[in-house]
Design a protein around this motif. Sequence first.
Motif, PDB file in Angstrom:
ATOM      1  N   MET A 101       0.837  -1.204   0.000  1.00  0.00           N
ATOM      2  CA  MET A 101       0.000   0.000   0.000  1.00  0.00           C
ATOM      3  C   MET A 101       0.877   1.260   0.000  1.00  0.00           C
ATOM      4  O   MET A 101       1.927   1.298   0.622  1.00  0.00           O
ATOM      5  CB  MET A 101      -0.925   0.004   1.218  1.00  0.00           C
ATOM      6  N   GLY A 102       0.429   2.255  -0.713  1.00  0.00           N
ATOM      7  CA  GLY A 102       1.126   3.536  -0.687  1.00  0.00           C
ATOM      8  C   GLY A 102       2.152   3.727  -1.774  1.00  0.00           C
ATOM      9  O   GLY A 102       2.789   4.783  -1.854  1.00  0.00           O
ATOM     10  N   THR A 103       2.372   2.692  -2.617  1.00  0.00           N
ATOM     11  CA  THR A 103       3.321   2.823  -3.720  1.00  0.00           C
ATOM     12  C   THR A 103       2.672   2.350  -5.008  1.00  0.00           C
ATOM     13  O   THR A 103       1.741   1.545  -4.990  1.00  0.00           O
ATOM     14  CB  THR A 103       4.602   1.997  -3.471  1.00  0.00           C
ATOM     15  N   GLU A 149      10.485   7.311  -9.575  1.00  0.00           N
ATOM     16  CA  GLU A 149       9.215   7.880 -10.021  1.00  0.00           C
ATOM     17  C   GLU A 149       8.214   7.977  -8.873  1.00  0.00           C
ATOM     18  O   GLU A 149       7.463   8.949  -8.764  1.00  0.00           O
ATOM     19  CB  GLU A 149       8.647   7.047 -11.168  1.00  0.00           C
ATOM     20  N   ASN A 150       8.213   6.975  -7.998  1.00  0.00           N
ATOM     21  CA  ASN A 150       7.349   7.035  -6.822  1.00  0.00           C
ATOM     22  C   ASN A 150       7.727   8.204  -5.922  1.00  0.00           C
ATOM     23  O   ASN A 150       6.856   8.911  -5.406  1.00  0.00           O
ATOM     24  CB  ASN A 150       7.422   5.721  -6.039  1.00  0.00           C
ATOM     25  N   LEU A 151       9.018   8.415  -5.733  1.00  0.00           N
ATOM     26  CA  LEU A 151       9.464   9.534  -4.898  1.00  0.00           C
ATOM     27  C   LEU A 151       9.071  10.871  -5.516  1.00  0.00           C
ATOM     28  O   LEU A 151       8.637  11.790  -4.810  1.00  0.00           O
ATOM     29  CB  LEU A 151      10.980   9.466  -4.702  1.00  0.00           C
ATOM     30  N   LEU A 152       9.203  10.968  -6.823  1.00  0.00           N
ATOM     31  CA  LEU A 152       8.814  12.203  -7.504  1.00  0.00           C
ATOM     32  C   LEU A 152       7.318  12.446  -7.362  1.00  0.00           C
ATOM     33  O   LEU A 152       6.874  13.569  -7.105  1.00  0.00           O
ATOM     34  CB  LEU A 152       9.211  12.133  -8.981  1.00  0.00           C
ATOM     35  N   LEU A 153       6.548  11.392  -7.481  1.00  0.00           N
ATOM     36  CA  LEU A 153       5.099  11.503  -7.332  1.00  0.00           C
ATOM     37  C   LEU A 153       4.718  11.950  -5.927  1.00  0.00           C
ATOM     38  O   LEU A 153       3.788  12.752  -5.741  1.00  0.00           O
ATOM     39  CB  LEU A 153       4.452  10.153  -7.645  1.00  0.00           C
ATOM     40  N   SER A 154       5.453  11.472  -4.927  1.00  0.00           N
ATOM     41  CA  SER A 154       5.130  11.808  -3.539  1.00  0.00           C
ATOM     42  C   SER A 154       5.337  13.288  -3.241  1.00  0.00           C
ATOM     43  O   SER A 154       4.766  13.814  -2.287  1.00  0.00           O
ATOM     44  CB  SER A 154       5.978  10.967  -2.579  1.00  0.00           C
ATOM     45  N   GLU A 155       6.147  13.957  -4.048  1.00  0.00           N
ATOM     46  CA  GLU A 155       6.364  15.387  -3.858  1.00  0.00           C
ATOM     47  C   GLU A 155       5.140  16.212  -4.240  1.00  0.00           C
ATOM     48  O   GLU A 155       5.086  17.417  -3.981  1.00  0.00           O
ATOM     49  CB  GLU A 155       7.591  15.836  -4.664  1.00  0.00           C
ATOM     50  N   LYS A 156       4.154  15.560  -4.840  1.00  0.00           N
ATOM     51  CA  LYS A 156       2.914  16.233  -5.220  1.00  0.00           C
ATOM     52  C   LYS A 156       1.778  15.932  -4.241  1.00  0.00           C
ATOM     53  O   LYS A 156       0.616  16.170  -4.565  1.00  0.00           O
ATOM     54  CB  LYS A 156       2.498  15.780  -6.631  1.00  0.00           C
ATOM     55  N   ARG A 157       2.106  15.401  -3.050  1.00  0.00           N
ATOM     56  CA  ARG A 157       1.054  15.071  -2.095  1.00  0.00           C
ATOM     57  C   ARG A 157       0.201  16.295  -1.781  1.00  0.00           C
ATOM     58  O   ARG A 157       0.719  17.370  -1.491  1.00  0.00           O
ATOM     59  CB  ARG A 157       1.643  14.533  -0.788  1.00  0.00           C
ATOM     60  N   GLY A 158      -1.114  16.113  -1.869  1.00  0.00           N
ATOM     61  CA  GLY A 158      -2.030  17.203  -1.586  1.00  0.00           C
ATOM     62  C   GLY A 158      -2.250  18.142  -2.755  1.00  0.00           C
ATOM     63  O   GLY A 158      -3.000  19.108  -2.641  1.00  0.00           O
ATOM     64  N   GLN A 159      -1.594  17.862  -3.899  1.00  0.00           N
ATOM     65  CA  GLN A 159      -1.765  18.685  -5.093  1.00  0.00           C
ATOM     66  C   GLN A 159      -2.401  17.847  -6.194  1.00  0.00           C
ATOM     67  O   GLN A 159      -2.471  16.628  -6.121  1.00  0.00           O
ATOM     68  CB  GLN A 159      -0.407  19.200  -5.585  1.00  0.00           C
ATOM     69  N   ARG A 160      -2.852  18.521  -7.231  1.00  0.00           N
ATOM     70  CA  ARG A 160      -3.357  17.791  -8.392  1.00  0.00           C
ATOM     71  C   ARG A 160      -2.187  17.102  -9.087  1.00  0.00           C
ATOM     72  O   ARG A 160      -1.175  17.726  -9.401  1.00  0.00           O
ATOM     73  CB  ARG A 160      -4.039  18.745  -9.379  1.00  0.00           C
ATOM     74  N   GLY A 163      10.752  -5.230   2.735  1.00  0.00           N
ATOM     75  CA  GLY A 163      11.407  -4.208   3.552  1.00  0.00           C
ATOM     76  C   GLY A 163      11.766  -2.967   2.750  1.00  0.00           C
ATOM     77  O   GLY A 163      11.607  -1.842   3.232  1.00  0.00           O
ATOM     78  N   GLN A 164      12.250  -3.173   1.530  1.00  0.00           N
ATOM     79  CA  GLN A 164      12.596  -2.032   0.688  1.00  0.00           C
ATOM     80  C   GLN A 164      11.349  -1.254   0.286  1.00  0.00           C
ATOM     81  O   GLN A 164      11.349  -0.019   0.260  1.00  0.00           O
ATOM     82  CB  GLN A 164      13.343  -2.510  -0.554  1.00  0.00           C
ATOM     83  N   ARG A 165      10.284  -1.970   0.006  1.00  0.00           N
ATOM     84  CA  ARG A 165       9.048  -1.293  -0.396  1.00  0.00           C
ATOM     85  C   ARG A 165       8.457  -0.506   0.769  1.00  0.00           C
ATOM     86  O   ARG A 165       7.937   0.593   0.588  1.00  0.00           O
ATOM     87  CB  ARG A 165       8.035  -2.329  -0.914  1.00  0.00           C
ATOM     88  N   GLN A 166       8.540  -1.062   1.977  1.00  0.00           N
ATOM     89  CA  GLN A 166       8.037  -0.338   3.140  1.00  0.00           C
ATOM     90  C   GLN A 166       8.908   0.873   3.452  1.00  0.00           C
ATOM     91  O   GLN A 166       8.401   1.927   3.846  1.00  0.00           O
ATOM     92  CB  GLN A 166       7.964  -1.273   4.345  1.00  0.00           C
ATOM     93  N   ALA A 167      10.206   0.741   3.251  1.00  0.00           N
ATOM     94  CA  ALA A 167      11.105   1.886   3.425  1.00  0.00           C
ATOM     95  C   ALA A 167      10.760   2.987   2.434  1.00  0.00           C
ATOM     96  O   ALA A 167      10.760   4.182   2.773  1.00  0.00           O
ATOM     97  CB  ALA A 167      12.559   1.451   3.245  1.00  0.00           C
ATOM     98  N   LEU A 168      10.441   2.600   1.200  1.00  0.00           N
ATOM     99  CA  LEU A 168      10.029   3.572   0.192  1.00  0.00           C
ATOM    100  C   LEU A 168       8.723   4.242   0.601  1.00  0.00           C
ATOM    101  O   LEU A 168       8.576   5.469   0.470  1.00  0.00           O
ATOM    102  CB  LEU A 168       9.883   2.893  -1.169  1.00  0.00           C
ATOM    103  N   SER A 169       7.770   3.466   1.098  1.00  0.00           N
ATOM    104  CA  SER A 169       6.497   4.036   1.561  1.00  0.00           C
ATOM    105  C   SER A 169       6.732   5.082   2.642  1.00  0.00           C
ATOM    106  O   SER A 169       6.102   6.145   2.652  1.00  0.00           O
ATOM    107  CB  SER A 169       5.583   2.931   2.105  1.00  0.00           C
ATOM    108  N   PHE A 170       7.661   4.770   3.548  1.00  0.00           N
ATOM    109  CA  PHE A 170       7.983   5.722   4.621  1.00  0.00           C
ATOM    110  C   PHE A 170       8.587   6.999   4.048  1.00  0.00           C
ATOM    111  O   PHE A 170       8.199   8.110   4.428  1.00  0.00           O
ATOM    112  CB  PHE A 170       8.940   5.076   5.620  1.00  0.00           C
ATOM    113  N   LEU A 171       9.532   6.862   3.119  1.00  0.00           N
ATOM    114  CA  LEU A 171      10.152   8.040   2.510  1.00  0.00           C
ATOM    115  C   LEU A 171       9.132   8.870   1.748  1.00  0.00           C
ATOM    116  O   LEU A 171       9.170  10.107   1.765  1.00  0.00           O
ATOM    117  CB  LEU A 171      11.282   7.617   1.578  1.00  0.00           C
TER     118      LEU A 171
END
Length: 251
Positions: free
Chosen positions: A91-93, A101-112, A153-161
């Motif tokens: 969940m969350g990725t 790409e997931n990290l870049l997407l997370s920078e848009k949290r709360g935006q369109r 573990g790596q995926r959960q670490a990514l979710s946290f980041l």
Amino acid sequence: MTKPVISLQNVVVTVGQGTQILKGINFDISPGDFITVLGTNGAGKSTLFNAIAGDLAVSEGKILHNDKDITHHSAVERTKMIGRVFQDPKMGTAPRMSVAENLLLSEKRGQRRTLRPRGLSNAKLAEYRKITATMGNNLEDRLQTPTGSLSGGQRQALSFLMATRVKPELLLLDEHTAALDPKTSEQLMHATNEQVTGNHLTALMITHNLSDALKYGNRLIVLNAGEIILDVRDEEKKNLSEDKLLKYFAI
């Protein structure tokens, strides 16, 4: 006196044919609090998180954010100020997108999210390599790997980041290490503590691990049958032991 980031005032959550899961919760979350949340199955821990996040409607009472009533705000509206990591690493990725790409997407949290995260610059990749290296699990070597191919573990670490990439006003950690093996869990908990304390995040963390509940955070609460039966902080928390905590699970 510093005003709470989140304040729950006489919050009741009722489901089904009138079953109360939360029973008049009064609970303030102060800036910088790192609160560990304990309780047996069915105590109301996830319901508390879902009510704060807006995923579950409040039947009675109010939820305030910086003294503003957000009781009826949607979960989407609340993502602007809340980051969340779930127990399930899936969940969350986005599984088909790369780590970067997931990290870049997370920078848009709360935006369109009209973003098409392709063709990341070398500077951006270098930034992400530095960020992912803090997790201690070689995630920095897998920036171009589809997230679905990562270990749990790596995926959960990514979710946290991703949840902390844009500093949230409140971070909800919903048993985020429970699905991991002991070594990976310990590794992620160490990284979590470094990020939360180092970046002065305000966080709630559900855990069933008594040792983690005592070791991490400045405050601890225990839920039982929809009510907070223990709320301690600082020195009072430090004086607790696992044996003392276990007594609250026998109530």
